[in-house]
Design a protein around this motif. Structure first.
Motif, PDB file in Angstrom:
ATOM      1  N   LEU A 168       0.829  -1.209   0.000  1.00  0.00           N
ATOM      2  CA  LEU A 168       0.000   0.000   0.000  1.00  0.00           C
ATOM      3  C   LEU A 168       0.863   1.259   0.000  1.00  0.00           C
ATOM      4  O   LEU A 168       0.482   2.275  -0.596  1.00  0.00           O
ATOM      5  CB  LEU A 168      -0.935  -0.003   1.225  1.00  0.00           C
ATOM      6  CG  LEU A 168      -2.044  -1.051   1.194  1.00  0.00           C
ATOM      7  CD1 LEU A 168      -2.777  -1.080   2.528  1.00  0.00           C
ATOM      8  CD2 LEU A 168      -3.033  -0.782   0.058  1.00  0.00           C
ATOM      9  N   VAL A 169       2.026   1.181   0.652  1.00  0.00           N
ATOM     10  CA  VAL A 169       2.958   2.318   0.595  1.00  0.00           C
ATOM     11  C   VAL A 169       3.456   2.502  -0.829  1.00  0.00           C
ATOM     12  O   VAL A 169       3.511   3.626  -1.348  1.00  0.00           O
ATOM     13  CB  VAL A 169       4.132   2.115   1.573  1.00  0.00           C
ATOM     14  CG1 VAL A 169       5.196   3.193   1.373  1.00  0.00           C
ATOM     15  CG2 VAL A 169       3.641   2.150   3.015  1.00  0.00           C
ATOM     16  N   ASP A 170       3.805   1.396  -1.476  1.00  0.00           N
ATOM     17  CA  ASP A 170       4.270   1.473  -2.867  1.00  0.00           C
ATOM     18  C   ASP A 170       3.198   2.046  -3.784  1.00  0.00           C
ATOM     19  O   ASP A 170       3.503   2.733  -4.762  1.00  0.00           O
ATOM     20  CB  ASP A 170       4.686   0.088  -3.373  1.00  0.00           C
ATOM     21  CG  ASP A 170       5.980  -0.396  -2.743  1.00  0.00           C
ATOM     22  OD1 ASP A 170       6.727   0.458  -2.202  1.00  0.00           O
ATOM     23  OD2 ASP A 170       6.242  -1.609  -2.765  1.00  0.00           O
ATOM     24  N   ALA A 171       1.917   1.754  -3.464  1.00  0.00           N
ATOM     25  CA  ALA A 171       0.805   2.270  -4.262  1.00  0.00           C
ATOM     26  C   ALA A 171       0.386   3.665  -3.815  1.00  0.00           C
ATOM     27  O   ALA A 171      -0.610   4.196  -4.302  1.00  0.00           O
ATOM     28  CB  ALA A 171      -0.385   1.318  -4.168  1.00  0.00           C
ATOM     29  N   HIS A 172       1.136   4.250  -2.884  1.00  0.00           N
ATOM     30  CA  HIS A 172       0.883   5.603  -2.384  1.00  0.00           C
ATOM     31  C   HIS A 172      -0.500   5.751  -1.757  1.00  0.00           C
ATOM     32  O   HIS A 172      -1.114   6.813  -1.804  1.00  0.00           O
ATOM     33  CB  HIS A 172       1.076   6.635  -3.501  1.00  0.00           C
ATOM     34  CG  HIS A 172       2.485   6.726  -3.983  1.00  0.00           C
ATOM     35  ND1 HIS A 172       3.468   7.364  -3.273  1.00  0.00           N
ATOM     36  CD2 HIS A 172       3.080   6.224  -5.094  1.00  0.00           C
ATOM     37  CE1 HIS A 172       4.622   7.271  -3.932  1.00  0.00           C
ATOM     38  NE2 HIS A 172       4.412   6.581  -5.033  1.00  0.00           N
ATOM     39  N   LEU A 173      -0.966   4.658  -1.138  1.00  0.00           N
ATOM     40  CA  LEU A 173      -2.224   4.715  -0.399  1.00  0.00           C
ATOM     41  C   LEU A 173      -1.986   4.812   1.103  1.00  0.00           C
ATOM     42  O   LEU A 173      -2.923   5.005   1.867  1.00  0.00           O
ATOM     43  CB  LEU A 173      -3.069   3.481  -0.721  1.00  0.00           C
ATOM     44  CG  LEU A 173      -3.624   3.445  -2.158  1.00  0.00           C
ATOM     45  CD1 LEU A 173      -4.200   2.078  -2.473  1.00  0.00           C
ATOM     46  CD2 LEU A 173      -4.669   4.532  -2.361  1.00  0.00           C
TER      47      LEU A 173
END
Length: 987
Positions: free
Chosen positions: A606-611
């Motif tokens: 989710l961090v990688d997806a900027h969420l």
């Protein structure tokens, strides 16, 4: 008082200090101490640099002698410690334990606060400077560094032998150089290059191979108008590196040299940090022929959408993009540049603005495509479609374009060979969608935007962006609705930007809504957005909506073929169940009923997806609007039963871990709240780990408890009550009375709503203790009586003795000393009957305190001495703190100031060891009174100030008033010497 000064206001062993940033010295007040031979000083250094922490004997031996200590090493340590105790505390009664240097299991601890060791003060100053620098508070940062530099008196740990000293000498010297580099950078930021040059000149001589110093020195000299000298500095280090190591200077130093040669305007920017050079120098190209070559091979495409000339903010990002896409020295642009970030952060607009700024750098054309990776309701483009479109745009016949992806990609690469084309791939869904387009020949650049981080893509410069600064958001809003409307209500404007979370999409939608409603003030929209349930609904205008933008990211993960993506989507939804500021992987693991390492991988996805944002390693926080979206999604995707199970597992984890932590931290026994737990606790292993976890999670634990006790389900409410019961003594010791009172009353309401008399009884105890802390003694009395009545009705003997103890304590503070003794004696009987030693300790303390109130001093001392003996026998450090405080009061009334001082100092040691913050104001006040009677007025004033500060921090108004009055009385005495000390104490 600023932050740097504030760190020198408290101490553990009054007047004592150890300095190691030069020859090692010890001091008590103005007196320099004899610290003995070098190895003895080495032992002191190890203890001082670990001030307040336990240091084992083995660690001392390793630090002084290394891997091959002599057989007599352990005995030598005993000898050194004994001599150091005499040196540090020469007036100590040999029969009493040392106050500054205490024994702990397996070793020793030097009871100094960080501000009493110059190396620790230095590190704190450097840390403050770094934080101030990050906040653009340059003057404050410079002040902290000046304070840090004043502490150095020569070679640190001068003359001290052993591996520890050698390691610390190297570490501290490196930190000193870092601080000096930061000092020079700050001077440059403040446009004071002459001072920076003067600081750096001797440092570059002293450390000729340190490239960062050279770079700063070159920039400083250039800004002083000394360009030739700046270039000479570079030539010196270039020759040194070539001769000694056969290498070239680092990229950043070469960049600085090139900029100075060209007298580039970038050098006049305030910062000394300059844009990066390309990694390698390409062969010279022939730009004059490129247009003719392109015309001969096909069309020159200019496909960029309209330039967003009203673009606001992202100044730093634009400067960096221009440097990457159009290097100042004519070298080729970077191969792939990816702008990544949260949905709605303005990636596409930033990419278009940057592309227009550098379009002249790409004379063979600019290609653009919206890949529709996150466009609601539209199919995303496939790689073969994009390549085919671009080849047609470059003049190729559709009949000549292969249907096979690999063949088309090869043709694409060949078509771009020898050209200079900027390719903008907007809104990429993932790396797979664009990978076939990326291997373009040198001179061409791919500029892409995506919600994904592209961490696995080689030869790619990633530029993550998030929320805009408040000033940038305000300017954007003013562009949309006019400066007058923004300026009408500055507070409302600031609140609107906060509610939009600084996301350009949300700010733009809010501005569009206000622009279409000229009669609305900013505050009108703010009032609508304050309701969290409708905020996402309000943030929609036309076909723009924050909700739909977030939904695309969630749906892509939820519909993925990869199990990790689907787990990440479920984790995002789960964050809508638990109302805490942030979460850790173990908490998410409990929510999802998966192992913590699986949860951690999902959160990192989710961090990688900027969420999600990861402010510190392992702690994950969603943007406020994403949190609201998660709440909507979990209500839509998960059944009520599943949501309840998620929340109960997370609460069970919190309850179980809190219970384990308070047990390890040796807090008093908590109230009973029987409830089955559905998740295991975090495996904490030590006292220190327990305190660290409780302090880090305190705010989340309170939020979770409030949420749970408000829930309609009985089990969830019970878990909330159990969490408060487990957490209560940690909050009590931390001195948080207002928070305690609020949550205790909520606990009582929950117990009454559940019609559970056991919970209700325990909650009455908590409310009474919280009311007692804030001085509302009559109200507290009612709740303690209710606690006693319910416990007797339930035949709950442990609760009965606790209620009697609390009544005794409350009667004591009301001045009802006979009632205090009566309740305490009954408590002692019950505690003896059930074998509860802590209850017996407390009862003895209350009985002694009651006798003190009646001026029956001999009986008071006898009871308190018995209590002290039993506390020490049973390791009850918390109650020992209270006994010392009470003994100090008795000694003061007997006029024995020296004994009182010893009791209060011992109490402070216990309070700090047990982290009983709430006791410190009383102990500091008592110590100040003792010192005043001993004629040590200056120290008394210092401790009164500390008592006032501690009382304010813990919300203790009564002690704050008393200490303030006594300090004022001392001030009056100084003006009127005839006033007597006795009169001062009466005031």
């Amino acid at each position: 008082m600023d932050e740097t000064e504030a760190i020198t206001t408290t101490g553990a062993a009054e007047g004592l200090g150890v300095d190691v940033l030069g020859p090692v010295t010890g001091r008590r007040g103005s007196l320099e101490l004899d610290l003995g031979e070098p190895r003895q000083q080495a032992v002191l250094c190890i203890l001082a640099i670990n001030a307040g922490q336990p240091v084992t004997r083995d660690r001392l031996i390793d630090g002084v002698w290394g891997e091959r200590p002599p057989k007599t090493a352990e005995q030598s340590v005993y000898t050194y410690v004994s001599r150091l105790r005499r040196a540090l505390d020469p007036d100590r009664d040999p029969r009493r334990p040392s106050r500054p240097l205490v024994s702990v299991p397996g070793g020793y601890s030097l009871r100094l606060a960080p501000e009493q060791v110059d190396a620790l003060v230095f590190e704190r100053c450097l840390d403050l400077a770094r934080k101030s620098h990050a906040k653009d508070s340059y003057e404050t940062a410079l002040h902290s560094l000046n304070r840090a530099s004043e502490l150095w008196r020569g070679t640190c740990l001068g003359g001290i032998p052993g591996p520890f000293a050698e390691f610390e000498r190297h570490r501290l010297n490196e930190l000193r150089l870092t601080s000096l580099e930061l000092h020079a950078d700050l001077l440059l930021l403040l446009r004071r290059p002459q001072e920076a040059a003067a600081l750096l000149a001797p440092l570059t001589c002293e450390h000729p191979l340190r490239e960062r110093l050279r770079e700063l020195h070159m920039v400083a000299l250039y800004r002083c108008g000394r360009q030739v000298e700046a270039l000479k500095v570079y030539q010196e280090i270039r020759h040194l590196l070539a001769e000694e190591f056969g290498i070239q200077p680092h990229e950043s130093l070469r960049r600085c040299h090139e900029l100075i040669l060209r007298a580039d305007p970038l050098l006049d920017l305030p910062s000394a940090t300059l844009p990066a050079l390309p990694e390698r120098v390409p062969p010279l190209r022939e730009p004059s022929h490129s247009r003719h070559r392109a015309a001969a091979r096909g069309k020159v495409a200019h496909q960029l959408p309209r330039d967003p000339t009203d673009f606001v903010g992202r100044a730093e990002e634009l400067v960096r993009l221009r440097t990457l896409l159009s290097p100042w020295d004519g070298r080729p642009p970077r191969h792939v540049v990816a702008i990544t970030g949260t949905p709605g952060s303005g990636k596409s607009t930033l990419a278009l603005r940057a592309a227009h700024l550098v379009r002249d750098r790409f004379p063979d054309g600019q290609l653009y495509v919206n890949l529709r990776g996150a466009t609601p309701g539209m199919r995303r483009l496939e790689p073969i479609e994009v390549i085919s479109r671009f080849l047609r745009d470059l003049g190729m016949s559709p009949r000549d374009i292969p249907a096979d992806l690999d063949e088309a990609a090869a043709l694409w690469r060949g078509e771009l060979d020898g050209r200079q084309i900027l390719v903008v791939l907007d809104d990429a869904a993932d790396l797979a969608q664009i990978r076939p387009l990326l291997s373009v020949p040198m001179g061409n650049t791919i500029l892409t935007t995506s919600r994904e981080s592209f961490t696995l893509l080689d030869d790619c410069v990633r530029m993550p962006i998030s929320r805009m600064r408040r000033a940038e958001s305000s300017t954007m809003l003013a562009r949309l609705i006019g400066e007058e409307r923004v300026a009408e209500d500055v507070q409302a404007t600031a609140r609107l930007i906060d509610l939009c979370g600084g996301l350009p999409l949300a700010v733009g939608i809010a501005g569009a809504r206000l622009a279409n409603r000229p009669r609305w003030g900013v505050v009108d929209l703010v009032n609508r957005l304050e309701d969290e349930r409708g905020r996402l609904r309000e943030l929609a205008a036309g076909d723009l909506a924050v909700r739909s933008s977030l939904a695309v990211s969630h749906d892509m993960l939820a519909g993925s073929d990869h199990h990790l993506d689907r787990t990440a989507a479920r984790a995002l939804r789960a964050l809508g169940v638990l109302q805490t500021a942030d979460v850790t992987a173990p908490v998410v693991g409990a929510l999802l009923d998966v192992p913590a390492d699986t949860a951690e991988r999902a959160m990192e996805r989710l961090v990688d997806a900027h969420l999600l944002e990861e402010d510190e390693p392992g702690r994950y926080r969603p943007h406020d609007l994403i949190r609201l979206f998660a709440g909507e999604q979990v209500a839509r995707e998960e059944t009520e039963t599943d949501r309840d199970a998620m929340l109960d597992r997370a609460l069970s984890f919190y309850v179980g871990t809190t219970r384990l932590a308070v047990k390890l931290a040796r807090y008093p026994r908590a109230e009973s709240a029987d409830v089955d737990l559905g998740a295991g606790p975090l495996p904490l292993g030590s006292y220190q780990e327990a305190h660290e976890w409780l302090n880090r999670e305190q705010a989340n634990l309170l939020s979770a408890a409030f949420q749970a006790m408000s829930a309609p389900r009985e089990r969830t409410s019970r878990l909330g009550v159990a969490l408060v019961f487990a957490l209560f003594w940690h909050l009590h010791h931390a001195g948080l009375p207002a928070r305690l009172l609020t949550i205790s009353r909520r606990t009582l309401a929950a117990g009454q709503r559940l019609e559970d008399h056991r919970l209700e009884a325990g909650a009455h105890s908590l409310v009474g203790l919280a009311l007692n802390m804030v001085g509302r003694l009559e109200e507290a009395l009612h709740h303690f009586r209710q606690h006693l009545i319910l416990c007797r009705r339930l035949s709950e003997r442990h609760g009965e003795q606790k209620a009697l103890g609390n009544l005794a304590m409350n009667y004591l503070e009301l001045g009802c000393y006979e009632k205090c003794i009566g309740c305490a004696e009954k408590q002692r009987e019950v505690a003896d009957a059930i074998g509860h030693r802590s209850g017996e300790h407390y009862a003895l303390t209350m009985i002694g305190s009651g006798y003190h109130g009646l001026h029956r001093f001999e009986q008071a001392l006898a009871m308190l001495d018995e209590a002290l003996f039993k506390c020490r026998r049973d390791g009850n450090l918390y109650q020992e703190t209270a006994v010392h405080e009470r003994l100090g009061g008795v000694h003061l009334d007997l006029g024995d100031a020296a004994a009182a001082r010893a009791s209060f100092e011992a109490g402070l040691d216990c309070a700090r060891a047990a982290q009983v913050v709430v006791a410190e104001p009383y102990l500091l006040l008592g110590l100040a009174r003792s010192l005043l009677l001993l004629g040590e007025t200056e120290q008394a004033v210092t401790h009164l100030g500390r008592s006032i500060a501690s009382a304010r921090a813990t919300g203790n108004d009564e002690v704050e008033r008393k200490a303030s009055a006594e300090r004022a009385a001392i001030g009056a005495v100084r003006e009127k010497p005839s006033t007597s000390p006795g009169r001062m104490m009466a005031l």
